[in-house]
Write a protein that holds these residues in place. Sequence first.
Motif, mmCIF file in Angstrom:
data_model
loop_
_atom_site.group_PDB
_atom_site.id
_atom_site.type_symbol
_atom_site.label_atom_id
_atom_site.label_comp_id
_atom_site.label_asym_id
_atom_site.label_seq_id
_atom_site.Cartn_x
_atom_site.Cartn_y
_atom_site.Cartn_z
ATOM 1 N N GLN A 124 64.576 44.510 18.698
ATOM 2 C CA GLN A 124 65.360 43.959 19.955
ATOM 3 C C GLN A 124 66.602 44.673 20.298
ATOM 4 N N GLY A 125 66.219 45.981 20.020
ATOM 5 C CA GLY A 125 67.467 46.820 20.479
ATOM 6 C C GLY A 125 67.326 47.531 22.142
ATOM 7 N N ARG A 126 67.844 48.486 22.423
ATOM 8 C CA ARG A 126 67.695 49.185 23.576
ATOM 9 C C ARG A 126 66.370 49.379 24.160
ATOM 10 N N ILE A 127 65.803 49.172 25.460
ATOM 11 C CA ILE A 127 64.473 49.210 25.863
ATOM 12 C C ILE A 127 64.280 50.639 26.176
ATOM 13 N N MET A 128 63.406 51.435 25.688
ATOM 14 C CA MET A 128 63.098 52.395 26.227
ATOM 15 C C MET A 128 61.993 52.956 27.271
ATOM 16 N N PRO A 129 62.241 53.666 28.136
ATOM 17 C CA PRO A 129 61.119 53.843 28.938
ATOM 18 C C PRO A 129 59.774 54.134 28.681
ATOM 19 N N CYS A 130 58.600 53.543 29.247
ATOM 20 C CA CYS A 130 57.305 53.985 28.786
ATOM 21 C C CYS A 130 56.495 54.945 29.833
ATOM 22 N N PRO A 131 55.813 55.607 29.339
ATOM 23 C CA PRO A 131 55.178 56.653 30.262
ATOM 24 C C PRO A 131 54.501 56.215 31.423
ATOM 25 N N GLU A 132 54.269 56.774 32.588
ATOM 26 C CA GLU A 132 53.934 56.562 33.885
ATOM 27 C C GLU A 132 52.838 55.468 33.903
ATOM 28 N N ASN A 133 52.973 54.446 34.890
ATOM 29 C CA ASN A 133 52.657 53.241 34.889
ATOM 30 C C ASN A 133 52.531 52.099 34.125
ATOM 31 N N GLY A 134 53.323 52.359 32.926
ATOM 32 C CA GLY A 134 53.587 51.465 31.921
ATOM 33 C C GLY A 134 54.640 50.620 31.849
ATOM 34 N N PHE A 135 54.738 49.579 31.049
ATOM 35 C CA PHE A 135 55.840 48.738 30.841
ATOM 36 C C PHE A 135 56.019 48.134 29.623
ATOM 37 N N CYS A 136 57.428 47.868 29.316
ATOM 38 C CA CYS A 136 57.637 47.268 28.005
ATOM 39 C C CYS A 136 57.442 46.145 27.677
ATOM 40 N N GLU A 137 56.474 45.705 26.759
ATOM 41 C CA GLU A 137 56.246 44.169 26.361
ATOM 42 C C GLU A 137 57.204 43.914 25.234
ATOM 43 N N THR A 138 58.403 43.099 25.453
ATOM 44 C CA THR A 138 59.419 43.010 24.672
ATOM 45 C C THR A 138 59.264 41.985 23.569
ATOM 46 N N THR A 139 57.858 41.132 23.627
ATOM 47 C CA THR A 139 57.822 40.168 22.693
ATOM 48 C C THR A 139 57.195 41.023 21.319
ATOM 49 N N THR A 140 56.515 42.029 21.855
ATOM 50 C CA THR A 140 55.889 43.012 20.697
ATOM 51 C C THR A 140 56.549 44.249 20.529
ATOM 52 N N GLY A 141 57.119 44.832 21.342
ATOM 53 C CA GLY A 141 57.950 46.061 21.412
ATOM 54 C C GLY A 141 56.969 47.239 21.752
ATOM 55 N N PHE A 142 56.008 46.975 22.228
ATOM 56 C CA PHE A 142 54.941 48.232 22.548
ATOM 57 C C PHE A 142 54.737 48.292 24.045
ATOM 58 N N CYS A 143 54.435 49.441 24.471
ATOM 59 C CA CYS A 143 54.172 49.716 25.936
ATOM 60 C C CYS A 143 52.591 49.226 26.211
ATOM 61 N N CYS A 144 52.632 48.852 27.490
ATOM 62 C CA CYS A 144 51.612 48.154 27.959
ATOM 63 C C CYS A 144 51.207 48.573 29.538
#
Length: 580
Positions: A124-144
């Motif tokens: 639950q720390g700082r959100i890091m940018p995902c590769p192009e066209n992706g977004f951060c799913e904060t409930t799991t912590g993975f790029c989607c």
Amino acid sequence: MPELLEEDAHTRFSVDVDFSAKKERVEKIPVRTIYNVRREKNVVLVPKSAIGGTSEDFCPGGGALVLSPTGTLTICDLTEDCPSTHVCNPVHGVCCTKLPTCPKTKKTMVNFITGKPIMCQFKQGRIMPCPENGFCETTTGFCCVPGVVEELATPPPRPVENERPWRGQQCSPSTGCSGGAACICGARGNCMCECATDFGYTLASDGKTCQRVRRRLKEKCKTDMECSAAFSECSSGGCRCKRGFKRNGDGGCEPIEYRCVNKAAPLKRDEKLVTCSLKNSLLSVSSSFRSLKKSSGNETDINDEEFEQLMRGIQNGTHHDFGNGRDNCPEEHYCVPVFDDAAKPGYYKGFCCPSPSEIRPTCPVGEPHDSSYPPDYGCSRCPVDYYCHRDAVATEKTICCPKPCVSLEDIYHEGQCFSMAYYGDSCHISSQCVYSKSPDAAEEYAEVAKMECVRSICSCPAGFSYADGQCKRIMCSIGLRGEPSIDKSGQLIRCERSSDCSMGHMCDPNTHVCCKGTNRCPKDYVETGEQCTDDNCRGINEICHRTKNGKAKICCTYDDVSMMAMRDSLNTTSSASSSV
């Protein structure tokens, strides 16, 4: 906390754990205190008794916590991945056998090298940018990514002709190996692709490629190549600053003092050192940081006598340019180079020293090697982590001084050593991104730009495309002019004839890209972008053609490149026959 046994990464295995089956109730510990653990050989272990709850609490979706044979948990973070095919849960920092990553309507972004999902938020720390066209799913912590998007987290690997062997396969020294491996030959001549451990390479998590190991100050190491801080070395099993340097507040090593020849004080203003920039064209290759090294042993290829001959060859030019664009130091001072200037290719960065009167060599920063002390000094026994320095203005003698970065593949930037990266490779700073070949001379129809580190990948700047090994902005010289056509991935559409382009486009004979416009030349010909009066077109195969409206005459050349080459060949053969 119970004692944790040392464990090798290859002996770890995963089992399903059901803490609810235990009769005794284990007290739950807050997340911030769970991971007070020991690290042994890059394996992070935590006692099973330190975590309360069930596997479902930490590995939802039917996954199981990964345990070692001693019953300890394997944890992970952004730098330490889970072993084998196990997945790191970024919410708790523990390894699971399986784990839900993205909602059903979304797709998980996967690293094509490791085959594992890309993390974007840890605990639950700082959100890091995902590769192009992706977004951060904060409930799991993975790029989607949305389900309709099919692009992967990283660009596909560049196609390679005649692919070289990988680690563990037989190889030839003339062709080398793939995946960062080196072709190492034994005493009997058997050559195999292996990770060059002497140069800081180790086996990557994919079990196929080799990667550089990077260690910060105070971290454990095996070779000098592993230490990332400039002017650092692997001493007593850990990365430490070399003699003559001390740790700074940014995790790097800085000189204890800056010295000039004959113990003169360097130039300072307001108690701050005055830095300078120096053209490297005025320095001999032998006095740069690329210390020459023989294939066997630590001796250099060049002795003092040969070095003096090289220096005399550039001495006249050095004195001629002194004070006239050579460096930016004030009068009666000159620039002493210390390291390459990543921000200004072709220049060295250093500090200003007063012009001395006596001849006594000294290292600009750090202490010289033990083999290079008075009265002889010299570089005959200068090791690979030092370079042969010569003050091009003040002294005739050479001295062996410490390099900021040991590997030739490294780039010095603000106290740290970064590996060189090419187009499509991962990066930290833009200075890492370099071309695999020297830029071509200025082109008439293209503008060349430096690569940039965008979202941790070496990429071309906005408005530029990667073509012919460089980032170029190619402009059309025919048709409506402007920028040429690109495909869905943003790459230029190359062509040899106008039939390779879509309707309403034609093939530019100067740049071989598809450009928008209507061809005004006769059949089998295409415009060159130039006008003419009679038959004054530049090319041998060009004709001067009047357009249908009769208002202008334009130069036209063969539309098909292969047809042009064939006709040139026929003309050459015909001329040869006539001469016979």
